[in-house]
Design a protein around this motif. Structure first.
Motif, PDB file in Angstrom:
ATOM      1  N   VAL A 168       0.847  -1.187   0.000  1.00  0.00           N
ATOM      2  CA  VAL A 168       0.000   0.000   0.000  1.00  0.00           C
ATOM      3  C   VAL A 168       0.887   1.243   0.000  1.00  0.00           C
ATOM      4  O   VAL A 168       1.792   1.361   0.819  1.00  0.00           O
ATOM      5  CB  VAL A 168      -0.943   0.013   1.226  1.00  0.00           C
ATOM      6  N   GLY A 169       0.631   2.156  -0.941  1.00  0.00           N
ATOM      7  CA  GLY A 169       1.464   3.345  -1.075  1.00  0.00           C
ATOM      8  C   GLY A 169       0.771   4.625  -0.633  1.00  0.00           C
ATOM      9  O   GLY A 169      -0.399   4.632  -0.250  1.00  0.00           O
ATOM     10  N   GLN A 170       1.511   5.719  -0.720  1.00  0.00           N
ATOM     11  CA  GLN A 170       0.994   7.032  -0.346  1.00  0.00           C
ATOM     12  C   GLN A 170      -0.103   7.459  -1.310  1.00  0.00           C
ATOM     13  O   GLN A 170      -0.101   7.079  -2.480  1.00  0.00           O
ATOM     14  CB  GLN A 170       2.145   8.040  -0.365  1.00  0.00           C
ATOM     15  N   ASP A 171      -1.060   8.284  -0.852  1.00  0.00           N
ATOM     16  CA  ASP A 171      -2.197   8.817  -1.619  1.00  0.00           C
ATOM     17  C   ASP A 171      -3.196   7.744  -2.041  1.00  0.00           C
ATOM     18  O   ASP A 171      -4.065   8.003  -2.853  1.00  0.00           O
ATOM     19  CB  ASP A 171      -1.721   9.612  -2.848  1.00  0.00           C
ATOM     20  N   GLU A 172      -3.078   6.532  -1.503  1.00  0.00           N
ATOM     21  CA  GLU A 172      -4.072   5.486  -1.776  1.00  0.00           C
ATOM     22  C   GLU A 172      -5.164   5.554  -0.727  1.00  0.00           C
ATOM     23  O   GLU A 172      -4.942   6.006   0.389  1.00  0.00           O
ATOM     24  CB  GLU A 172      -3.423   4.089  -1.734  1.00  0.00           C
ATOM     25  N   GLU A 173      -6.357   5.080  -1.103  1.00  0.00           N
ATOM     26  CA  GLU A 173      -7.453   5.018  -0.150  1.00  0.00           C
ATOM     27  C   GLU A 173      -7.571   3.594   0.374  1.00  0.00           C
ATOM     28  O   GLU A 173      -7.493   2.632  -0.383  1.00  0.00           O
ATOM     29  CB  GLU A 173      -8.762   5.462  -0.803  1.00  0.00           C
ATOM     30  N   ILE A 174      -7.729   3.481   1.701  1.00  0.00           N
ATOM     31  CA  ILE A 174      -7.863   2.166   2.326  1.00  0.00           C
ATOM     32  C   ILE A 174      -9.128   2.144   3.189  1.00  0.00           C
ATOM     33  O   ILE A 174      -9.679   3.194   3.530  1.00  0.00           O
ATOM     34  CB  ILE A 174      -6.630   1.816   3.203  1.00  0.00           C
ATOM     35  N   VAL A 175      -9.573   0.943   3.533  1.00  0.00           N
ATOM     36  CA  VAL A 175     -10.712   0.769   4.430  1.00  0.00           C
ATOM     37  C   VAL A 175     -10.159   0.435   5.809  1.00  0.00           C
ATOM     38  O   VAL A 175      -9.331  -0.462   5.954  1.00  0.00           O
ATOM     39  CB  VAL A 175     -11.635  -0.362   3.923  1.00  0.00           C
ATOM     40  N   VAL A 176     -10.607   1.193   6.835  1.00  0.00           N
ATOM     41  CA  VAL A 176     -10.143   0.995   8.207  1.00  0.00           C
ATOM     42  C   VAL A 176     -11.317   0.506   9.047  1.00  0.00           C
ATOM     43  O   VAL A 176     -12.420   1.036   8.966  1.00  0.00           O
ATOM     44  CB  VAL A 176      -9.584   2.316   8.794  1.00  0.00           C
ATOM     45  N   ASN A 177     -11.071  -0.527   9.863  1.00  0.00           N
ATOM     46  CA  ASN A 177     -12.077  -1.035  10.789  1.00  0.00           C
ATOM     47  C   ASN A 177     -12.082  -0.109  12.007  1.00  0.00           C
ATOM     48  O   ASN A 177     -11.081   0.003  12.701  1.00  0.00           O
ATOM     49  CB  ASN A 177     -11.725  -2.472  11.190  1.00  0.00           C
ATOM     50  N   THR A 178     -13.219   0.553  12.292  1.00  0.00           N
ATOM     51  CA  THR A 178     -13.268   1.531  13.384  1.00  0.00           C
ATOM     52  C   THR A 178     -13.321   0.878  14.762  1.00  0.00           C
ATOM     53  O   THR A 178     -13.048   1.531  15.757  1.00  0.00           O
ATOM     54  CB  THR A 178     -14.480   2.470  13.232  1.00  0.00           C
ATOM     55  N   GLU A 179     -13.663  -0.406  14.836  1.00  0.00           N
ATOM     56  CA  GLU A 179     -13.699  -1.075  16.138  1.00  0.00           C
ATOM     57  C   GLU A 179     -12.294  -1.446  16.605  1.00  0.00           C
ATOM     58  O   GLU A 179     -11.952  -1.269  17.760  1.00  0.00           O
ATOM     59  CB  GLU A 179     -14.578  -2.328  16.071  1.00  0.00           C
ATOM     60  N   THR A 180     -11.476  -1.959  15.669  1.00  0.00           N
ATOM     61  CA  THR A 180     -10.114  -2.374  16.052  1.00  0.00           C
ATOM     62  C   THR A 180      -9.061  -1.333  15.686  1.00  0.00           C
ATOM     63  O   THR A 180      -7.912  -1.476  16.063  1.00  0.00           O
ATOM     64  CB  THR A 180      -9.755  -3.695  15.337  1.00  0.00           C
ATOM     65  N   MET A 181      -9.455  -0.281  14.941  1.00  0.00           N
ATOM     66  CA  MET A 181      -8.544   0.786  14.482  1.00  0.00           C
ATOM     67  C   MET A 181      -7.415   0.203  13.650  1.00  0.00           C
ATOM     68  O   MET A 181      -6.261   0.591  13.791  1.00  0.00           O
ATOM     69  CB  MET A 181      -7.977   1.570  15.665  1.00  0.00           C
ATOM     70  N   GLU A 182      -7.735  -0.786  12.776  1.00  0.00           N
ATOM     71  CA  GLU A 182      -6.730  -1.435  11.957  1.00  0.00           C
ATOM     72  C   GLU A 182      -7.113  -1.411  10.485  1.00  0.00           C
ATOM     73  O   GLU A 182      -8.289  -1.290  10.145  1.00  0.00           O
ATOM     74  CB  GLU A 182      -6.561  -2.913  12.402  1.00  0.00           C
ATOM     75  N   TYR A 183      -6.099  -1.591   9.637  1.00  0.00           N
ATOM     76  CA  TYR A 183      -6.283  -1.705   8.195  1.00  0.00           C
ATOM     77  C   TYR A 183      -7.148  -2.931   7.881  1.00  0.00           C
ATOM     78  O   TYR A 183      -6.939  -4.001   8.447  1.00  0.00           O
ATOM     79  CB  TYR A 183      -4.905  -1.844   7.527  1.00  0.00           C
ATOM     80  N   ALA A 184      -8.136  -2.779   6.981  1.00  0.00           N
ATOM     81  CA  ALA A 184      -8.983  -3.914   6.595  1.00  0.00           C
ATOM     82  C   ALA A 184      -8.684  -4.340   5.168  1.00  0.00           C
ATOM     83  O   ALA A 184      -8.454  -5.514   4.892  1.00  0.00           O
ATOM     84  CB  ALA A 184     -10.453  -3.553   6.752  1.00  0.00           C
ATOM     85  N   GLU A 185      -8.699  -3.374   4.212  1.00  0.00           N
ATOM     86  CA  GLU A 185      -8.469  -3.692   2.793  1.00  0.00           C
ATOM     87  C   GLU A 185      -8.259  -2.409   2.023  1.00  0.00           C
ATOM     88  O   GLU A 185      -8.430  -1.313   2.545  1.00  0.00           O
ATOM     89  CB  GLU A 185      -9.662  -4.464   2.238  1.00  0.00           C
ATOM     90  N   ARG A 186      -7.897  -2.560   0.725  1.00  0.00           N
ATOM     91  CA  ARG A 186      -7.827  -1.395  -0.147  1.00  0.00           C
ATOM     92  C   ARG A 186      -9.222  -0.959  -0.515  1.00  0.00           C
ATOM     93  O   ARG A 186     -10.137  -1.766  -0.633  1.00  0.00           O
ATOM     94  CB  ARG A 186      -7.074  -1.766  -1.438  1.00  0.00           C
ATOM     95  N   ALA A 187      -9.393   0.331  -0.732  1.00  0.00           N
ATOM     96  CA  ALA A 187     -10.722   0.838  -1.089  1.00  0.00           C
ATOM     97  C   ALA A 187     -10.964   0.685  -2.592  1.00  0.00           C
ATOM     98  O   ALA A 187     -10.054   0.698  -3.374  1.00  0.00           O
ATOM     99  CB  ALA A 187     -10.838   2.299  -0.707  1.00  0.00           C
TER     100      ALA A 187
END
Length: 187
Positions: A168-187
């Motif tokens: 995953v690079g800079q200026d990319e959009e990702i999906v974040v899990n708000t319960e665990t505050m962790e990366y989930a997947e690329r958007a």
């Protein structure tokens, strides 16, 4: 309101106890060698945020409260007060920003959230489980580094730092899990 036994309390249940509304945060079922079993319940007051540890035996009866859930749209924030609007009746309500805690940065303009009400009093707010965020700063992609299950730090547009996979690079959009505050997947 339905009464439940002390051993039926689960995390997330809202209970009426000692004249206040309490949310069960953590429940441990304890069976000591001597004496009867009990549930050790860590509770948080929904009105003032105070915490309480209480023991409930299986014979104890507690009032379980059902909160009404309504979808509300986030409009704006003023001096630590968040303003939401009911999408059906267009009524506006105000809630303190600290109600969301460390998930506050994930709240975006126009976002739909779930607000829990008890007799027309707004008590709790929950964000969607997954939120799309843009990465502002992270280390560049290094070829051949995808073999190991390694993560690198990244800063999101809202200032939150999360760990992301090396591809995953800079200026990319990702999906974040708000319960665990962790990366989930690329958007």
């Amino acid at each position: 309101m339905p009464k439940i036994n002390g051993n039926e309390i689960r995390p997330g249940n809202v209970l009426e106890h000692n004249g206040g509304l309490w949310s069960a945060v953590k429940v441990d079922h304890v069976k000591p060698g001597k004496g009867g079993a009990f549930a050790q319940v860590e509770m948080r007051n929904l009105r003032n945020g105070s915490k309480l540890n209480e023991r409930f035996r299986s014979a104890d009866k507690v009032e379980r409260v059902r909160l009404e859930q309504k979808d509300q749209q986030f409009l704006y924030e003023t001096d630590g007060i968040l303003t939401f609007m009911d999408s059906e009746t267009y009524e506006q309500i105000e809630l303190p920003a600290d109600l969301l805690g460390d998930r506050r940065p994930f709240l975006q303009d126009g976002m739909m959230i779930t607000v829990e009400f008890y007799e027309n009093e707004a008590l709790n707010a929950t964000l969607p489980q997954k939120v799309v965020c843009k990465i502002v700063e992270t280390e560049p992609v290094v070829k051949g580094q995808t073999a190991a299950n390694s993560f690198k730090p990244a800063t999101l547009e809202n200032g939150v730092k999360v760990m992301v996979p090396p591809f995953v690079g800079q200026d990319e959009e990702i999906v974040v899990n708000t319960e665990t505050m962790e990366y989930a997947e690329r958007a």
